[in-house]
Design a protein around this motif. Structure first.
Motif, PDB file in Angstrom:
ATOM      1  N   PRO A 155       0.806  -1.225   0.000  1.00  0.00           N
ATOM      2  CA  PRO A 155       0.000   0.000   0.000  1.00  0.00           C
ATOM      3  C   PRO A 155       0.842   1.279   0.000  1.00  0.00           C
ATOM      4  O   PRO A 155       0.504   2.249  -0.682  1.00  0.00           O
ATOM      5  CB  PRO A 155      -0.818  -0.125   1.282  1.00  0.00           C
ATOM      6  N   SER A 156       1.944   1.282   0.761  1.00  0.00           N
ATOM      7  CA  SER A 156       2.776   2.490   0.828  1.00  0.00           C
ATOM      8  C   SER A 156       3.384   2.828  -0.525  1.00  0.00           C
ATOM      9  O   SER A 156       3.519   4.006  -0.879  1.00  0.00           O
ATOM     10  CB  SER A 156       3.885   2.313   1.868  1.00  0.00           C
ATOM     11  N   ALA A 157       3.735   1.811  -1.316  1.00  0.00           N
ATOM     12  CA  ALA A 157       4.311   2.046  -2.634  1.00  0.00           C
ATOM     13  C   ALA A 157       3.280   2.622  -3.597  1.00  0.00           C
ATOM     14  O   ALA A 157       3.643   3.281  -4.574  1.00  0.00           O
ATOM     15  CB  ALA A 157       4.886   0.743  -3.200  1.00  0.00           C
ATOM     16  N   LEU A 158       2.006   2.384  -3.310  1.00  0.00           N
ATOM     17  CA  LEU A 158       0.929   2.902  -4.160  1.00  0.00           C
ATOM     18  C   LEU A 158       0.415   4.257  -3.684  1.00  0.00           C
ATOM     19  O   LEU A 158      -0.435   4.860  -4.328  1.00  0.00           O
ATOM     20  CB  LEU A 158      -0.238   1.910  -4.169  1.00  0.00           C
ATOM     21  N   GLY A 159       0.931   4.722  -2.536  1.00  0.00           N
ATOM     22  CA  GLY A 159       0.477   5.999  -1.989  1.00  0.00           C
ATOM     23  C   GLY A 159      -0.872   5.910  -1.302  1.00  0.00           C
ATOM     24  O   GLY A 159      -1.576   6.915  -1.167  1.00  0.00           O
ATOM     25  N   CYS A 160      -1.240   4.715  -0.845  1.00  0.00           N
ATOM     26  CA  CYS A 160      -2.536   4.513  -0.192  1.00  0.00           C
ATOM     27  C   CYS A 160      -2.428   4.814   1.303  1.00  0.00           C
ATOM     28  O   CYS A 160      -1.377   4.601   1.916  1.00  0.00           O
ATOM     29  CB  CYS A 160      -3.013   3.081  -0.402  1.00  0.00           C
ATOM     30  N   GLU A 161      -3.518   5.283   1.886  1.00  0.00           N
ATOM     31  CA  GLU A 161      -3.548   5.633   3.300  1.00  0.00           C
ATOM     32  C   GLU A 161      -4.425   4.646   4.074  1.00  0.00           C
ATOM     33  O   GLU A 161      -5.518   4.302   3.610  1.00  0.00           O
ATOM     34  CB  GLU A 161      -4.100   7.050   3.481  1.00  0.00           C
ATOM     35  N   PRO A 162      -3.958   4.207   5.255  1.00  0.00           N
ATOM     36  CA  PRO A 162      -4.753   3.248   6.030  1.00  0.00           C
ATOM     37  C   PRO A 162      -6.034   3.876   6.563  1.00  0.00           C
ATOM     38  O   PRO A 162      -6.060   5.062   6.915  1.00  0.00           O
ATOM     39  CB  PRO A 162      -3.804   2.852   7.173  1.00  0.00           C
ATOM     40  N   LEU A 163      -7.107   3.084   6.612  1.00  0.00           N
ATOM     41  CA  LEU A 163      -8.354   3.577   7.190  1.00  0.00           C
ATOM     42  C   LEU A 163      -8.296   3.583   8.717  1.00  0.00           C
ATOM     43  O   LEU A 163      -9.086   4.265   9.363  1.00  0.00           O
ATOM     44  CB  LEU A 163      -9.527   2.707   6.711  1.00  0.00           C
ATOM     45  N   ALA A 164      -7.383   2.809   9.286  1.00  0.00           N
ATOM     46  CA  ALA A 164      -7.186   2.794  10.738  1.00  0.00           C
ATOM     47  C   ALA A 164      -5.719   3.103  11.028  1.00  0.00           C
ATOM     48  O   ALA A 164      -4.849   2.824  10.211  1.00  0.00           O
ATOM     49  CB  ALA A 164      -7.564   1.428  11.310  1.00  0.00           C
ATOM     50  N   GLU A 165      -5.460   3.680  12.174  1.00  0.00           N
ATOM     51  CA  GLU A 165      -4.080   4.025  12.530  1.00  0.00           C
ATOM     52  C   GLU A 165      -3.241   2.766  12.694  1.00  0.00           C
ATOM     53  O   GLU A 165      -3.711   1.739  13.165  1.00  0.00           O
ATOM     54  CB  GLU A 165      -4.054   4.832  13.832  1.00  0.00           C
ATOM     55  N   GLY A 166      -1.978   2.886  12.300  1.00  0.00           N
ATOM     56  CA  GLY A 166      -1.071   1.757  12.419  1.00  0.00           C
ATOM     57  C   GLY A 166       0.167   1.985  11.582  1.00  0.00           C
ATOM     58  O   GLY A 166       0.259   2.973  10.847  1.00  0.00           O
ATOM     59  N   PRO A 167       1.131   1.080  11.664  1.00  0.00           N
ATOM     60  CA  PRO A 167       2.359   1.224  10.884  1.00  0.00           C
ATOM     61  C   PRO A 167       2.103   1.052   9.393  1.00  0.00           C
ATOM     62  O   PRO A 167       1.078   0.491   8.982  1.00  0.00           O
ATOM     63  CB  PRO A 167       3.259   0.096  11.425  1.00  0.00           C
ATOM     64  N   ALA A 168       3.045   1.533   8.596  1.00  0.00           N
ATOM     65  CA  ALA A 168       2.927   1.409   7.144  1.00  0.00           C
ATOM     66  C   ALA A 168       2.833  -0.059   6.745  1.00  0.00           C
ATOM     67  O   ALA A 168       3.528  -0.912   7.304  1.00  0.00           O
ATOM     68  CB  ALA A 168       4.135   2.055   6.472  1.00  0.00           C
ATOM     69  N   ASP A 169       1.961  -0.336   5.822  1.00  0.00           N
ATOM     70  CA  ASP A 169       1.780  -1.673   5.254  1.00  0.00           C
ATOM     71  C   ASP A 169       1.338  -2.713   6.276  1.00  0.00           C
ATOM     72  O   ASP A 169       1.600  -3.908   6.126  1.00  0.00           O
ATOM     73  CB  ASP A 169       3.059  -2.135   4.543  1.00  0.00           C
ATOM     74  N   ALA A 170       0.649  -2.256   7.326  1.00  0.00           N
ATOM     75  CA  ALA A 170       0.062  -3.198   8.279  1.00  0.00           C
ATOM     76  C   ALA A 170      -1.197  -3.801   7.670  1.00  0.00           C
ATOM     77  O   ALA A 170      -1.800  -3.243   6.754  1.00  0.00           O
ATOM     78  CB  ALA A 170      -0.282  -2.483   9.583  1.00  0.00           C
ATOM     79  N   THR A 171      -1.590  -4.954   8.177  1.00  0.00           N
ATOM     80  CA  THR A 171      -2.810  -5.601   7.708  1.00  0.00           C
ATOM     81  C   THR A 171      -4.024  -4.706   7.952  1.00  0.00           C
ATOM     82  O   THR A 171      -4.180  -4.160   9.048  1.00  0.00           O
ATOM     83  CB  THR A 171      -2.997  -6.944   8.435  1.00  0.00           C
ATOM     84  N   GLY A 172      -4.848  -4.529   6.927  1.00  0.00           N
ATOM     85  CA  GLY A 172      -6.048  -3.714   7.072  1.00  0.00           C
ATOM     86  C   GLY A 172      -6.527  -3.183   5.737  1.00  0.00           C
ATOM     87  O   GLY A 172      -6.104  -3.645   4.671  1.00  0.00           O
ATOM     88  N   GLN A 173      -7.409  -2.201   5.793  1.00  0.00           N
ATOM     89  CA  GLN A 173      -7.951  -1.587   4.588  1.00  0.00           C
ATOM     90  C   GLN A 173      -7.323  -0.220   4.365  1.00  0.00           C
ATOM     91  O   GLN A 173      -7.021   0.504   5.307  1.00  0.00           O
ATOM     92  CB  GLN A 173      -9.473  -1.472   4.679  1.00  0.00           C
ATOM     93  N   TYR A 174      -7.162   0.110   3.086  1.00  0.00           N
ATOM     94  CA  TYR A 174      -6.508   1.358   2.681  1.00  0.00           C
ATOM     95  C   TYR A 174      -7.363   2.058   1.641  1.00  0.00           C
ATOM     96  O   TYR A 174      -8.055   1.410   0.848  1.00  0.00           O
ATOM     97  CB  TYR A 174      -5.128   1.060   2.076  1.00  0.00           C
ATOM     98  N   VAL A 175      -7.298   3.394   1.651  1.00  0.00           N
ATOM     99  CA  VAL A 175      -7.951   4.173   0.612  1.00  0.00           C
ATOM    100  C   VAL A 175      -6.868   4.775  -0.286  1.00  0.00           C
ATOM    101  O   VAL A 175      -5.860   5.276   0.207  1.00  0.00           O
ATOM    102  CB  VAL A 175      -8.875   5.271   1.197  1.00  0.00           C
ATOM    103  N   THR A 209      -6.554 -10.801  12.241  1.00  0.00           N
ATOM    104  CA  THR A 209      -5.536  -9.851  12.670  1.00  0.00           C
ATOM    105  C   THR A 209      -6.124  -8.560  13.204  1.00  0.00           C
ATOM    106  O   THR A 209      -5.684  -8.033  14.232  1.00  0.00           O
ATOM    107  CB  THR A 209      -4.572  -9.530  11.497  1.00  0.00           C
ATOM    108  N   THR A 210      -7.128  -8.037  12.517  1.00  0.00           N
ATOM    109  CA  THR A 210      -7.675  -6.725  12.877  1.00  0.00           C
ATOM    110  C   THR A 210      -8.872  -6.812  13.796  1.00  0.00           C
ATOM    111  O   THR A 210      -9.227  -5.823  14.464  1.00  0.00           O
ATOM    112  CB  THR A 210      -8.097  -5.947  11.619  1.00  0.00           C
ATOM    113  N   GLY A 211      -9.548  -7.980  13.841  1.00  0.00           N
ATOM    114  CA  GLY A 211     -10.761  -8.106  14.645  1.00  0.00           C
ATOM    115  C   GLY A 211     -11.976  -7.563  13.946  1.00  0.00           C
ATOM    116  O   GLY A 211     -13.077  -7.555  14.514  1.00  0.00           O
ATOM    117  N   LEU A 212     -11.815  -7.076  12.724  1.00  0.00           N
ATOM    118  CA  LEU A 212     -12.936  -6.520  11.966  1.00  0.00           C
ATOM    119  C   LEU A 212     -13.383  -7.501  10.900  1.00  0.00           C
ATOM    120  O   LEU A 212     -12.575  -8.142  10.261  1.00  0.00           O
ATOM    121  CB  LEU A 212     -12.517  -5.202  11.281  1.00  0.00           C
TER     122      LEU A 212
END
Length: 200
Positions: free
Chosen positions: A33-53, A193-196
């Motif tokens: 995600p970081s290489a694509l310039g995407c931002e996480p929908l939830a706070e966390g480190p770069a490229d952590a498991t989750g959803q990105y916009v 991993t995320t509980g969601l």
């Protein structure tokens, strides 16, 4: 006869081996995600498991406003959803239906004919196109096309869909989703991993 069957098996194996990969909107399954310039929908480190916009992607289409990417660290991109801008539109959803048809035509050119073309109304009244905007936003009617078993054509793709969606406050939009190979297990890993759950 055995030689012929052996040759046929080799041809089939070679054909399967050269199935292409698909990178929808320029996104490969192993992208970060970081290489694509995407931002996480939830706070966390770069490229952590989750959803990105993602506002932009390497192969972005001006028809869409943003992209939602589901990512699992150590696995890759589970799926990618492109979202058109929500529009107020009229009661019959003329503009959004044209966009839906345009997106379907584009995806059909890329993926082949859809396996399912679904237009389901939960009541007889909900099937009226005169009330399309209301019935879609009230979830009384569902309109979508689905492509299944895409691994037969692409090594890295499981399925895809295009959905005519609605929101009471924003209007109508079109969602195009590409699910990479192993999407179901990938989403289970994300949930663990995320509980969601995937729809949260």
């Amino acid at each position: 006869m055995e030689a012929f069957l052996g040759l046929l098996a080799a041809i089939i194996a070679n054909t399967m081996a050269i199935q292409p990969n698909l990178a929808p909107f320029g996104v490969a399954q192993d992208a970060r995600p970081s290489a694509l310039g995407c931002e996480p929908l939830a706070e966390g480190p770069a490229d952590a498991t989750g959803q990105y916009v993602c506002r932009k992607l390497p192969g972005a289409d001006p028809l869409y406003e943003e992209y939602i990417l589901a990512f699992v660290d150590g696995v890759g991109v589970c799926n990618l959803t492109a979202v058109t801008p929500y529009r107020a539109d009229d009661d019959e959803g003329h503009l959004t239906r044209r966009i839906f048809a345009d997106v379907t035509a584009r995806m059909t050119k890329e993926l082949g004919e859809p396996d399912e073309k679904v237009d389901v109304a939960h009541t007889p009244a909900a099937g009226s196109d005169l009330l399309l905007k209301h019935t879609i936003t009230a979830e009384e009617r569902q309109i979508f096309n689905q492509w299944n078993h895409l691994q037969r054509r692409f090594q890295n793709l499981q399925s895809a869909s295009v959905v005519l969606a609605g929101d009471e406050g924003y209007g109508l939009a079109v969602y195009s989703t590409y699910r990479f190979a192993g999407n179901d297990e990938c989403m289970r890993r994300m949930e663990q991993t995320t509980g969601l759950s995937p729809d949260q």
